[in-house]
Write a protein that holds these residues in place. Structure first.
Motif, PDB file in Angstrom:
ATOM      1  N   TYR A 159       0.844  -1.191   0.000  1.00  0.00           N
ATOM      2  CA  TYR A 159       0.000   0.000   0.000  1.00  0.00           C
ATOM      3  C   TYR A 159       0.880   1.242   0.000  1.00  0.00           C
ATOM      4  CZ  TYR A 159      -3.329   3.525   1.528  1.00  0.00           C
ATOM      5  OH  TYR A 159      -4.112   4.648   1.612  1.00  0.00           O
ATOM      6  N   VAL A 160       0.616   2.150  -0.918  1.00  0.00           N
ATOM      7  CA  VAL A 160       1.368   3.400  -1.010  1.00  0.00           C
ATOM      8  C   VAL A 160       0.460   4.536  -0.546  1.00  0.00           C
ATOM      9  CG1 VAL A 160       2.607   4.961  -2.557  1.00  0.00           C
ATOM     10  CG2 VAL A 160       2.687   2.500  -2.956  1.00  0.00           C
ATOM     11  N   GLN A 161       0.949   5.316   0.378  1.00  0.00           N
ATOM     12  CA  GLN A 161       0.187   6.465   0.882  1.00  0.00           C
ATOM     13  C   GLN A 161       0.028   7.505  -0.227  1.00  0.00           C
ATOM     14  OE1 GLN A 161      -1.384   5.724   3.687  1.00  0.00           O
ATOM     15  NE2 GLN A 161      -0.542   7.302   4.987  1.00  0.00           N
ATOM     16  N   PRO A 162      -1.201   8.041  -0.389  1.00  0.00           N
ATOM     17  CA  PRO A 162      -1.360   9.103  -1.390  1.00  0.00           C
ATOM     18  C   PRO A 162      -0.671  10.380  -0.913  1.00  0.00           C
ATOM     19  CG  PRO A 162      -3.391   8.780  -0.166  1.00  0.00           C
ATOM     20  CD  PRO A 162      -2.437   7.711   0.288  1.00  0.00           C
ATOM     21  N   LEU A 163      -0.321  11.206  -1.859  1.00  0.00           N
ATOM     22  CA  LEU A 163       0.291  12.488  -1.519  1.00  0.00           C
ATOM     23  C   LEU A 163      -0.714  13.354  -0.757  1.00  0.00           C
ATOM     24  CD1 LEU A 163       2.036  13.354  -4.913  1.00  0.00           C
ATOM     25  CD2 LEU A 163       3.132  12.585  -2.797  1.00  0.00           C
ATOM     26  N   PRO A 164      -0.259  14.133   0.206  1.00  0.00           N
ATOM     27  CA  PRO A 164      -1.166  15.017   0.945  1.00  0.00           C
ATOM     28  C   PRO A 164      -1.926  15.978   0.028  1.00  0.00           C
ATOM     29  CG  PRO A 164       0.988  14.942   2.014  1.00  0.00           C
ATOM     30  CD  PRO A 164       1.104  14.186   0.726  1.00  0.00           C
ATOM     31  N   GLU A 165      -1.269  16.403  -1.047  1.00  0.00           N
ATOM     32  CA  GLU A 165      -1.932  17.303  -1.998  1.00  0.00           C
ATOM     33  C   GLU A 165      -3.112  16.613  -2.683  1.00  0.00           C
ATOM     34  OE1 GLU A 165       1.354  16.597  -2.074  1.00  0.00           O
ATOM     35  OE2 GLU A 165       2.295  18.476  -1.442  1.00  0.00           O
ATOM     36  N   THR A 166      -2.941  15.322  -2.985  1.00  0.00           N
ATOM     37  CA  THR A 166      -4.007  14.545  -3.613  1.00  0.00           C
ATOM     38  C   THR A 166      -5.179  14.399  -2.657  1.00  0.00           C
ATOM     39  OG1 THR A 166      -2.360  13.309  -4.888  1.00  0.00           O
ATOM     40  CG2 THR A 166      -4.564  12.357  -4.733  1.00  0.00           C
TER      41      THR A 166
END
Length: 85
Positions: free
Chosen positions: A2-9
Motif C-alpha cells: 500500500y502506497v500512501q497518497p500524496l497530501p496534496e491529492t
C-alpha cells in the motif's frame, strides 16, 4: 503493498467532495423550501438520472432501515432479559 497518497491529492479530493456535497445540500434545500422540510427524497430526486448513485443510495437506505430494525429487536430482547433477571 500500500502506497500512501500524496497530501496534496488527499486535499484535492477532499475539496472536490466537500464542494459536491455542499452543492447537493443547497439544491436539496431549494427543492425542500416549498415544503419547509428537508427529506431524504429530496436528495434521491436530485440523483434520479444517475442510476449507479441512485441504486447505491437506495441500497444504503435499505440497509440502514434493516440495521434500525435489528437494533430495535435487540433492545427489546435486552429489556426482556433484564426484566427476567
Amino acid at each position: 503493498m500500500y502506497v500512501q497518497p500524496l497530501p496534496e491529492t488527499v486535499a484535492l479530493v477532499e475539496d472536490i467532495v466537500v464542494e459536491y456535497v455542499t452543492d447537493m445540500v443547497h439544491k436539496a434545500q431549494d427543492i425542500a423550501s416549498k415544503r419547509g422540510k428537508l427529506l431524504t427524497e429530496d436528495f434521491l430526486f436530485l440523483i434520479r438520472k444517475d442510476l449507479p448513485k441512485l441504486n447505491r443510495c437506495t441500497e444504503l437506505l435499505s440497509m440502514n432501515e434493516e440495521l434500525k430494525q435489528a437494533r430495535k429487536a435487540f433492545d427489546v430482547d435486552e429489556e426482556k432479559l433484564a426484566s427476567a433477571e
